[in-house]
Enzyme design. Structure first.
Site, short mmCIF file in Angstrom:
data_model
loop_
_atom_site.label_atom_id
_atom_site.label_comp_id
_atom_site.label_asym_id
_atom_site.label_seq_id
_atom_site.Cartn_x
_atom_site.Cartn_y
_atom_site.Cartn_z
CG HIS A 92 -37.57 -12.97 -7.39
ND1 HIS A 92 -38.33 -12.68 -7.61
CD2 HIS A 92 -37.77 -12.73 -6.32
CE1 HIS A 92 -39.47 -13.48 -6.87
NE2 HIS A 92 -38.67 -12.28 -5.99
CG MET A 132 -41.53 -7.78 -13.37
SD MET A 132 -40.88 -9.40 -14.22
CE MET A 132 -41.11 -8.65 -16.22
#
Ligand code: PAF
Length: 284
Positions: free
Chosen positions: A37, A186
């Site tokens: 992110h 991830m």
């Protein structure tokens, strides 16, 4: 860094930014942030005057048997991580009761095959939830650029199509997958893995690498490539959801290995479903 919960307040904030002519980069998230992110947020910071991140665990994109209740949440940690980046102007954290009022009735749905393939097979209804919430968020944020991760490539392709079909004035920027040192992509869901499962999880990336090297060495037979990937996963007793080789822009099955190819896979490590993919450009 401003934190806004109220939708009307967000509309007013956006009006103010737009009046000043500032470009807006938007990163929609469901929180429990990780380096993947943050890479999107940093990129948004490099390319826009203002950066807006949303944190909203969207209930309508979870199936009845899925993990909405146990989806990891830690807003305090998320806000700290975003603040430390020093490029986020506003975090939008709407409440579900405001996003979906009791009489909510309008959904945004792609009527082509894109939501029904790959993850759509085992997650029926998931992508209507995604397109609906992102359509709503874009109407509120009115970004010039929308930042999405390649990790959820099917989602990115579907949202790109929605944005084009519905004439949203926003450019979609798809950013590379961020991986742990051992290759595991991830994901907020990686936290579900037990230590033993975590150790096994990089096998997903490794199996995609087998496909990549077969293609690099000139293999043209799609079934042969899929079989080799399956063999690697079966050997480790991994439950496979799918392994597909599709066109990276349309998500439709490829007959021949040519053009922009998406090799995408989903597996179960214990009860946790993991996805990963790789994109390869094969000259005609
Ligand atoms: O990828 C996600 O985290 C979500 O699907 C998104 C795009 C934020 C919509 O809820």
């Amino acid at each position: 860094m401003k934190i806004i919960v109220d939708i009307k307040e967000m509309h007013d904030y956006i009006k103010k930014i737009k009046k000043r002519g500032s470009s807006i980069g938007f990163v929609p998230t469901m929180g429990y942030l990780h380096e993947g992110h943050l890479s999107l947020v940093r990129r948004a910071g490099e390319e826009n005057k203002k950066v807006i991140v949303s944190i909203f665990v969207n209930p309508i994109q979870f199936g009845p048997a899925e993990d909405f209740d146990k989806y990891p949440r830690d807003t305090e940690r998320d806000l700290k991580m975003l603040k430390e980046l020093k490029c986020v102007d506003c975090v939008f954290m709407p409440e579900a009761k405001d996003m979906y009022k009791e009489d909510f009735a309008t959904y945004v749905e792609l009527k082509n095959n894109m939501p029904n393939v790959l993850c759509g097979v085992s997650r029926p209804g998931h992508f209507v939830g995604v397109t609906t919430v992102v359509a709503k968020l874009l109407n509120i944020v009115q970004s010039d650029r929308l930042y999405l991760g390649q990790k959820d490539m099917q989602q990115a392709v579907i949202l790109k199509k929605m944005i084009d079909d519905l004439n949203y004035d926003t450019e979609v920027v798809i950013c590379p997958i961020v991986r742990e040192k051992d290759g595991l992509a991830m994901s907020s869901r990686n936290t579900y893995l037990s230590p033993e499962e975590r150790e096994l999880a990089p096998i997903l990336h490794q199996s995609l690498q087998i496909a990549e090297s077969m293609i690099e060495l000139g293999e043209k037979d799609i079934e042969k490539i899929r079989d080799e990937v399956k063999r690697k996963l079966n050997k480790a007793n991994i439950k496979i959801d799918y392994i597909e080789i599709v066109d990276a822009d349309t998500l439709q099955k490829k007959e021949t290995l040519q053009g922009k190819i998406l090799i995408a896979a989903a597996i179960y490590i214990g009860k946790t479903r993991l996805i990963d993919n790789t994109i390869i450009n094969i000259p005609d």
